[in-house]
Design a protein around this motif. Structure first.
Motif, PDB file in Angstrom:
ATOM      1  N   MET A  65      -8.361   0.898  -5.544  1.00 45.88           N
ATOM      2  CA  MET A  65      -7.008   1.401  -5.300  1.00 45.88           C
ATOM      3  C   MET A  65      -5.979   0.368  -5.759  1.00 45.88           C
ATOM      4  SD  MET A  65      -7.387   3.200  -1.546  1.00 45.88           S
ATOM      5  CE  MET A  65      -5.649   3.646  -1.487  1.00 45.88           C
ATOM      6  N   ILE A  66      -5.068   0.795  -6.620  1.00 43.34           N
ATOM      7  CA  ILE A  66      -4.019  -0.101  -7.098  1.00 43.34           C
ATOM      8  C   ILE A  66      -2.780   0.725  -7.436  1.00 43.34           C
ATOM      9  CG2 ILE A  66      -4.798  -0.047  -9.507  1.00 43.34           C
ATOM     10  CD1 ILE A  66      -4.033  -3.104  -9.546  1.00 43.34           C
ATOM     11  N   ALA A  67      -1.631   0.145  -7.186  1.00 47.58           N
ATOM     12  CA  ALA A  67      -0.350   0.758  -7.547  1.00 47.58           C
ATOM     13  C   ALA A  67       0.605  -0.359  -7.936  1.00 47.58           C
ATOM     14  CB  ALA A  67       0.219   1.559  -6.377  1.00 47.58           C
TER      15      ALA A  67
ATOM     16  N   ALA B 281      21.165   2.368  -1.679  1.00 49.12           N
ATOM     17  CA  ALA B 281      19.743   2.038  -1.596  1.00 49.12           C
ATOM     18  C   ALA B 281      18.946   3.289  -1.240  1.00 49.12           C
ATOM     19  CB  ALA B 281      19.522   0.948  -0.558  1.00 49.12           C
ATOM     20  N   ASN B 282      17.741   3.381  -1.788  1.00 49.88           N
ATOM     21  CA  ASN B 282      16.862   4.525  -1.536  1.00 49.88           C
ATOM     22  C   ASN B 282      15.572   4.056  -0.876  1.00 49.88           C
ATOM     23  OD1 ASN B 282      18.372   6.680  -2.796  1.00 49.88           O
ATOM     24  ND2 ASN B 282      17.935   5.687  -4.741  1.00 49.88           N
ATOM     25  N   THR B 283      14.918   4.990  -0.179  1.00 48.65           N
ATOM     26  CA  THR B 283      13.591   4.731   0.378  1.00 48.65           C
ATOM     27  C   THR B 283      12.576   5.487  -0.472  1.00 48.65           C
ATOM     28  OG1 THR B 283      14.470   4.491   2.606  1.00 48.65           O
ATOM     29  CG2 THR B 283      12.114   4.919   2.407  1.00 48.65           C
ATOM     30  N   HIS B 284      11.545   4.784  -0.911  1.00 45.55           N
ATOM     31  CA  HIS B 284      10.484   5.365  -1.734  1.00 45.55           C
ATOM     32  C   HIS B 284       9.217   5.457  -0.884  1.00 45.55           C
ATOM     33  CE1 HIS B 284      12.787   4.613  -5.511  1.00 45.55           C
ATOM     34  NE2 HIS B 284      13.360   3.728  -4.710  1.00 45.55           N
ATOM     35  N   TYR B 285       8.415   6.483  -1.149  1.00 43.53           N
ATOM     36  CA  TYR B 285       7.197   6.709  -0.381  1.00 43.53           C
ATOM     37  C   TYR B 285       5.985   6.647  -1.309  1.00 43.53           C
ATOM     38  CZ  TYR B 285      10.359   8.081   3.289  1.00 43.53           C
ATOM     39  OH  TYR B 285      11.358   8.066   4.237  1.00 43.53           O
ATOM     40  N   ILE B 286       5.019   5.824  -0.922  1.00 48.89           N
ATOM     41  CA  ILE B 286       3.753   5.731  -1.639  1.00 48.89           C
ATOM     42  C   ILE B 286       2.687   6.276  -0.700  1.00 48.89           C
ATOM     43  CG2 ILE B 286       2.094   4.242  -2.822  1.00 48.89           C
ATOM     44  CD1 ILE B 286       4.859   4.203  -4.139  1.00 48.89           C
TER      45      ILE B 286
ATOM     46  N   VAL C  73       7.884   2.752   1.819  1.00 47.01           N
ATOM     47  CA  VAL C  73       7.074   3.086   2.982  1.00 47.01           C
ATOM     48  C   VAL C  73       5.727   3.585   2.460  1.00 47.01           C
ATOM     49  CG1 VAL C  73       6.803   4.664   4.945  1.00 47.01           C
ATOM     50  CG2 VAL C  73       9.058   3.687   4.425  1.00 47.01           C
ATOM     51  N   PHE C  74       4.643   3.100   3.048  1.00 45.78           N
ATOM     52  CA  PHE C  74       3.295   3.525   2.667  1.00 45.78           C
ATOM     53  C   PHE C  74       2.761   4.498   3.713  1.00 45.78           C
ATOM     54  CE2 PHE C  74       3.981  -0.484   0.599  1.00 45.78           C
ATOM     55  CZ  PHE C  74       3.500  -0.252  -0.682  1.00 45.78           C
ATOM     56  N   ARG C  75       2.262   5.635   3.249  1.00 45.87           N
ATOM     57  CA  ARG C  75       1.680   6.640   4.134  1.00 45.87           C
ATOM     58  C   ARG C  75       0.175   6.706   3.887  1.00 45.87           C
ATOM     59  NH1 ARG C  75       5.682  11.507   2.316  1.00 45.87           N
ATOM     60  NH2 ARG C  75       7.472  10.967   3.597  1.00 45.87           N
ATOM     61  N   ASN C  76      -0.577   7.025   4.934  1.00 45.51           N
ATOM     62  CA  ASN C  76      -2.012   7.219   4.784  1.00 45.51           C
ATOM     63  C   ASN C  76      -2.340   8.683   5.077  1.00 45.51           C
ATOM     64  OD1 ASN C  76      -4.767   7.262   4.762  1.00 45.51           O
ATOM     65  ND2 ASN C  76      -5.047   5.607   6.224  1.00 45.51           N
ATOM     66  N   SER C  77      -2.551   9.456   4.021  1.00 51.68           N
ATOM     67  CA  SER C  77      -2.940  10.865   4.169  1.00 51.68           C
ATOM     68  C   SER C  77      -4.438  11.057   4.019  1.00 51.68           C
ATOM     69  CB  SER C  77      -2.199  11.718   3.126  1.00 51.68           C
ATOM     70  OG  SER C  77      -0.809  11.708   3.385  1.00 51.68           O
ATOM     71  N   ASP C  78      -5.195   9.963   3.980  1.00 55.64           N
ATOM     72  CA  ASP C  78      -6.652  10.032   3.888  1.00 55.64           C
ATOM     73  C   ASP C  78      -7.272  10.159   5.270  1.00 55.64           C
ATOM     74  OD1 ASP C  78      -7.414  10.051   1.218  1.00 55.64           O
ATOM     75  OD2 ASP C  78      -7.268   7.882   1.012  1.00 55.64           O
ATOM     76  N   HIS C  79      -8.585  10.346   5.279  1.00 55.08           N
ATOM     77  CA  HIS C  79      -9.339  10.410   6.534  1.00 55.08           C
ATOM     78  C   HIS C  79     -10.021   9.079   6.825  1.00 55.08           C
ATOM     79  CE1 HIS C  79      -8.582  14.669   6.883  1.00 55.08           C
ATOM     80  NE2 HIS C  79      -8.992  14.831   5.633  1.00 55.08           N
TER      81      HIS C  79
ATOM     82  N   ILE D 187      -0.493   7.220  -4.606  1.00 59.65           N
ATOM     83  CA  ILE D 187       0.300   8.207  -5.321  1.00 59.65           C
ATOM     84  C   ILE D 187       1.772   7.971  -4.991  1.00 59.65           C
ATOM     85  CG2 ILE D 187       0.760  10.656  -5.653  1.00 59.65           C
ATOM     86  CD1 ILE D 187      -2.150  11.144  -4.707  1.00 59.65           C
ATOM     87  N   PRO D 188       2.584   7.628  -5.999  1.00 53.78           N
ATOM     88  CA  PRO D 188       2.278   7.516  -7.416  1.00 53.78           C
ATOM     89  C   PRO D 188       1.633   6.169  -7.767  1.00 53.78           C
ATOM     90  CG  PRO D 188       4.591   7.058  -7.090  1.00 53.78           C
ATOM     91  CD  PRO D 188       4.028   7.435  -5.741  1.00 53.78           C
TER      92      PRO D 188
END
Length: 195
Positions: free
Chosen positions: A113-115, A36-41, A62-68, A49-50
């Motif tokens: 925003m959609i993915a 199993a792998n961990t993917h980052y959005i 896992v979802f990351r927030n790199s916004d302000h 992204i992506p």
């Protein structure tokens, strides 16, 4: 004894003959990766992204927030419902996805925003910006190729074709033409326009 393996290249094009990236191409062979792998959005510039991520049952995201700004990431999908309110710099807890299917992900604060998370047990590739997906090391035989893209009309099955892969060398390139709807990420947010 020599091992024979073939190559299959699929090219996704739109109705104008232009290459289509972010299309998910699957072939009817089980995914050879067992772990199993961990993917980052990530979330940057109020964009996921992506845009499309290919996963396999048992993988996590896992979802990351790199916004302000804060984001409220959610999905109501029956194969993976979740929601997270993420402040700038935060990441969600991992979400394990055990079932195959397509999960639409949105932000409850920023509607543009959609993915998409595409979970499949088959071998899968995402097309590049040149519209190509390549499968190497395939045993000779007939394969069913399916292609899905988020901008295909909803409720319709993925595009599909069959192709014969030779014992050695490459199968003839397989072009698949798609009729795409407009990109939902480029819809104008009239609520925030100055008019």
């Amino acid at each position: 004894m020599a091992v024979h393996a073939g190559t299959l290249t699929v090219t996704a094009i739109d109705s104008h003959g232009l290459p289509v990236g972010d299309a998910v191409v699957t072939i009817d062979r089980a995914n050879p990766l067992a772990a199993a792998n961990t993917h980052y959005i990530d979330q940057k510039g109020e964009t996921f992204i992506p845009y499309v991520e290919v996963m396999h049952p048992g993988d996590s995201v896992v979802f990351r927030n790199s916004d302000h700004t804060r984001h409220h990431v959610y999905s109501f999908s029956p194969i993976g419902a979740f929601q997270f309110i993420l402040s700038p710099g935060e990441s969600s807890a991992p979400v394990v996805l055990d079932r195959s299917g397509i999960i639409a992900v949105g932000c409850n604060i920023h509607d543009h925003m959609i993915a998409y998370l595409v979970v499949t047990a088959d071998q899968a590739q995402l097309t590049t910006g040149q519209g190509q997906a390549r499968f190497d090391g395939l045993p000779a035989g007939r394969y069913t190729v399916k292609l899905w893209h988020p901008q295909l009309a909803p409720g319709r099955p993925p595009m599909s074709a069959t192709v014969d892969v030779p014992a050695e060398g490459a199968a003839p390139a397989l072009p698949i033409a798609l009729r795409l709807l407009p990109d939902p990420r480029s819809v104008v947010d009239r609520e925030h326009l100055d008019y």
